[in-house]
Design a protein around this motif. Structure first.
Motif, PDB file in Angstrom:
ATOM      1  N   ALA A 180      30.893 -23.876 -56.260  1.00  0.00           N
ATOM      2  CA  ALA A 180      31.928 -23.349 -55.372  1.00  0.00           C
ATOM      3  C   ALA A 180      32.260 -21.910 -55.736  1.00  0.00           C
ATOM      4  O   ALA A 180      32.455 -21.065 -54.852  1.00  0.00           O
ATOM      5  CB  ALA A 180      33.181 -24.222 -55.452  1.00  0.00           C
TER       6      ALA A 180
ATOM      7  N   LYS B 192      29.505 -28.167 -46.744  1.00  0.00           N
ATOM      8  CA  LYS B 192      30.929 -28.112 -46.372  1.00  0.00           C
ATOM      9  C   LYS B 192      31.657 -27.039 -47.163  1.00  0.00           C
ATOM     10  O   LYS B 192      32.477 -26.298 -46.620  1.00  0.00           O
ATOM     11  CB  LYS B 192      31.595 -29.474 -46.629  1.00  0.00           C
ATOM     12  N   VAL B 193      31.362 -26.959 -48.476  1.00  0.00           N
ATOM     13  CA  VAL B 193      31.995 -25.929 -49.302  1.00  0.00           C
ATOM     14  C   VAL B 193      31.554 -24.551 -48.826  1.00  0.00           C
ATOM     15  O   VAL B 193      32.346 -23.607 -48.778  1.00  0.00           O
ATOM     16  CB  VAL B 193      31.636 -26.125 -50.794  1.00  0.00           C
ATOM     17  N   ILE B 196      33.548 -23.532 -45.774  1.00  0.00           N
ATOM     18  CA  ILE B 196      34.911 -23.119 -46.127  1.00  0.00           C
ATOM     19  C   ILE B 196      34.911 -21.773 -46.851  1.00  0.00           C
ATOM     20  O   ILE B 196      35.687 -20.876 -46.529  1.00  0.00           O
ATOM     21  CB  ILE B 196      35.584 -24.212 -46.982  1.00  0.00           C
ATOM     22  N   ILE B 200      36.766 -18.360 -45.645  1.00  0.00           N
ATOM     23  CA  ILE B 200      37.762 -17.655 -46.456  1.00  0.00           C
ATOM     24  C   ILE B 200      37.334 -16.204 -46.675  1.00  0.00           C
ATOM     25  O   ILE B 200      38.104 -15.273 -46.464  1.00  0.00           O
ATOM     26  CB  ILE B 200      37.963 -18.352 -47.832  1.00  0.00           C
ATOM     27  N   GLY B 231      39.908 -19.580 -54.040  1.00  0.00           N
ATOM     28  CA  GLY B 231      40.190 -20.399 -52.858  1.00  0.00           C
ATOM     29  C   GLY B 231      39.073 -21.414 -52.630  1.00  0.00           C
ATOM     30  O   GLY B 231      39.325 -22.599 -52.376  1.00  0.00           O
ATOM     31  N   THR B 232      37.823 -20.948 -52.759  1.00  0.00           N
ATOM     32  CA  THR B 232      36.684 -21.851 -52.562  1.00  0.00           C
ATOM     33  C   THR B 232      36.641 -22.919 -53.655  1.00  0.00           C
ATOM     34  O   THR B 232      36.372 -24.092 -53.381  1.00  0.00           O
ATOM     35  CB  THR B 232      35.370 -21.049 -52.538  1.00  0.00           C
ATOM     36  N   ALA B 235      39.396 -25.437 -52.922  1.00  0.00           N
ATOM     37  CA  ALA B 235      39.031 -26.249 -51.761  1.00  0.00           C
ATOM     38  C   ALA B 235      37.984 -27.289 -52.152  1.00  0.00           C
ATOM     39  O   ALA B 235      38.073 -28.464 -51.774  1.00  0.00           O
ATOM     40  CB  ALA B 235      38.517 -25.362 -50.636  1.00  0.00           C
ATOM     41  N   ALA B 236      36.976 -26.853 -52.960  1.00  0.00           N
ATOM     42  CA  ALA B 236      35.912 -27.771 -53.367  1.00  0.00           C
ATOM     43  C   ALA B 236      36.476 -28.884 -54.241  1.00  0.00           C
ATOM     44  O   ALA B 236      36.096 -30.055 -54.109  1.00  0.00           O
ATOM     45  CB  ALA B 236      34.818 -27.010 -54.115  1.00  0.00           C
ATOM     46  N   TRP B 238      39.523 -30.076 -54.214  1.00  0.00           N
ATOM     47  CA  TRP B 238      40.293 -30.986 -53.366  1.00  0.00           C
ATOM     48  C   TRP B 238      39.355 -31.917 -52.607  1.00  0.00           C
ATOM     49  O   TRP B 238      39.552 -33.129 -52.555  1.00  0.00           O
ATOM     50  CB  TRP B 238      41.163 -30.177 -52.398  1.00  0.00           C
ATOM     51  N   MET B 239      38.280 -31.347 -52.035  1.00  0.00           N
ATOM     52  CA  MET B 239      37.332 -32.159 -51.273  1.00  0.00           C
ATOM     53  C   MET B 239      36.661 -33.197 -52.169  1.00  0.00           C
ATOM     54  O   MET B 239      36.410 -34.329 -51.758  1.00  0.00           O
ATOM     55  CB  MET B 239      36.271 -31.273 -50.621  1.00  0.00           C
TER      56      MET B 239
END
Lengths: 253, 253
Positions: A180, B192-193, B196, B200, B231-232, B235-236, B238-239
């Motif tokens: 990420a 998906k990452v 996102i 961003i 941020g990435t 987000a990763a 959390w996913m």
């Protein structure tokens, strides 16, 4: 990059400080620090090879890592060389070589040199830049570049704990977090290219697509050598697509 | 090698546990030598400035040096901290020392390290990946130092003989293609990452271009880097916690 081409045009004017800037003494002064970079690379390479074997990496994996690093560096190194011309034109061969072999990138060194000569009211490319103004540019690049060196020299051992904190101690999460981080960093790099124009956007897209296709082929055939040339192929195709867009439709924004 | 005896007297536990060789021997060694070489480079990078003073007797007024340094620190100082922290998860410990000593991180070191990890088939973020990155970055340093050295001395005129189109193409379109390619390489594992991260990065870059970040002090490019990378990552994470993504560990069972 527009600014860089402007500096090229100024290349024809040879300012008075250039005799010093390209002197043998300055070449000599740059050799020790460039040697440290090579020395560190040699020390780290040797140790990584030894310990990597002990950790169970095969000779083939290690060799493949070296080869891929070597091949993948050729294209970008030529791109750096192209950018270096702007620095050679302004600060001379030895300092340009040193600044781009150690610490720097054209994106930092050119503005830093500009800030240096601007202390005397000059702008890079002016034909009448004095030796004193040139020397200020050298000091500015040098002192400005040490920030990264000091932070990496003193801060690196503490960075692992910061990373573990982000992963929250869950080991499975580390590859996810690392990938990420890579995706976030490259999303930032490539989104900076998109506003630059249609050809840049085209070469981003082409580079990405070629990479996907080549890696897909490599996976299907299980062909290691294809993987080693993946980045090189993507670069060349991306470059050609950029040129093709530039000469056909130009830039839409 | 004195340290190789330790594994012959055991029952092979040391030799098979890659993590302990890495954590207990490789990393301490790298930290010691990384710190030494990077601090040595800080001192030796003053070479040209010292030669300009001692051989040619040129020292700019202190005021000019301070003024220039403050301007550079204002424009780039935030990157001294932000870049090492942001790139560390990708570069690892040895890579951080090497990349910040040798520079050209986004366009050269990161792509080489990433491509080598793919071709040696190691999982990003693992000790094995760090070893392969070290080897690949070492190889890339050999390539670019040599090429730039030859280039600074000899190739400049050859390059200038290239038609303007190709000269500017090399400068403008090679690097975007590299960015697209590496992004795609990591995006294959985590589409998906990637989506996102790209959103961003692009949103932050466009906000910067449109002046929406003007409320931040200085030129807020640093905000684009920090938000894109972290941020990435967040987000990763959390996913992953929600079970939306999983690490592509080769689960052979």
């Amino acid at each position: 990059m527009i600014a860089v081409t402007m500096w090229y045009e100024a290349f024809s004017l040879v300012p008075a400080y250039m005799d010093i800037a390209n002197s043998r003494w300055l070449w000599l002064a740059t050799v020790p620090v460039v040697s440290v970079v090579l020395l560190q690379a040699a020390i780290f390479l040797r140790r990584a090879w030894q310990d990597g074997k002990e950790m169970g990496l095969s000779d083939e994996q290690l060799r493949s890592g070296f080869k891929t690093g070597f091949i993948s560096a050729i294209g970008p190194a030529f791109a750096v060389l192209a950018g270096m011309l702007a620095l050679i034109a302004t600060v001379g061969g030895p300092v340009a070589w040193m600044r781009l072999s150690v610490i720097g990138s054209v994106a930092f060194e050119l503005p830093a040199a500009e800030i240096g000569v601007s202390q005397f009211g000059y702008s890079l490319g002016d034909g009448d830049i004095t030796r004193e103004a040139y020397t200020t540019a050298v000091w500015t690049m040098t002192l400005g570049g040490t920030g990264w060196l000091l932070v990496s020299a003193l801060g690196t051992p503490h960075m692992e704990s910061a990373r573990r904190k982000i992963a929250n101690g869950k080991d499975d999460l580390i590859p996810v977090v690392s990938s990420a981080a890579m995706l976030g960093a490259f999303a930032y790099f490539l989104s900076g290219e998109i506003p630059a124009g249609t050809p840049e956007t085209g070469s981003v897209a082409a580079g990405g697509l070629v990479m996907l296709v080549v890696l897909h082929i490599a996976d299907k055939r299980d062909a290691q050598w294809v993987r080693e040339w993946a980045l090189g192929t993507a670069m060349v195709v991306g470059l050609l697509v950029g040129v093709a867009i530039q000469v056909t439709v130009g830039s839409w924004w | 090698m004195g340290d190789s005896t330790s594994e012959s007297d055991g029952d092979g536990t040391v030799a098979t546990d890659g993590g302990s060789v890495y954590e207990e021997r490789f990393i301490p060694y790298i930290n010691t030598w990384g710190r030494r070489t990077n601090l040595l480079a800080v001192a030796l990078s003053l070479g040209p400035a010292v030669v300009l003073l001692s051989v040619f007797g040129i020292l700019p007024p202190t005021q000019a040096i301070i003024g220039a340094f403050v301007s550079v620190a204002g424009a780039f100082g935030i990157f001294w901290i932000v870049e090492p922290i942001s790139y560390y998860p990708v570069l690892g410990v040895p890579g951080t020392y090497m990349a910040f000593l040798s520079g050209n991180i986004s366009n050269l070191r990161l792509p080489c390290a990433a491509a080598a990890q793919e071709s040696a088939d190691v999982e990003t973020g693992t000790p094995e990946a760090s070893i392969i990155s070290t080897i690949a970055i070492g190889a890339s340093i050999i390539v670019n130092t040599t090429l730039l050295g030859i280039g600074a001395v000899a190739l400049v005129s050859a390059f200038q003989a290239l038609p303007e189109l190709w000269r500017s193409a090399l400068e403008s379109y090679l690097v975007p293609a590299v960015f697209g390619a590496i992004f795609a390489q990591f995006g294959r594992d985590y589409p998906k990452v990637a989506a996102i991260g790209f959103s961003i990065g692009l949103a932050m870059t466009l906000s910067l271009e449109l002046g929406l970040l003007a409320f931040l002090p200085g030129f807020p490019l640093y905000a684009v880097i920090v938000v894109s990378v972290f941020g990435t990552i967040l987000a990763a994470r959390w996913m992953w916690e929600q079970g939306l993504i999983e690490s592509p560990t080769r689960m052979d069972d």
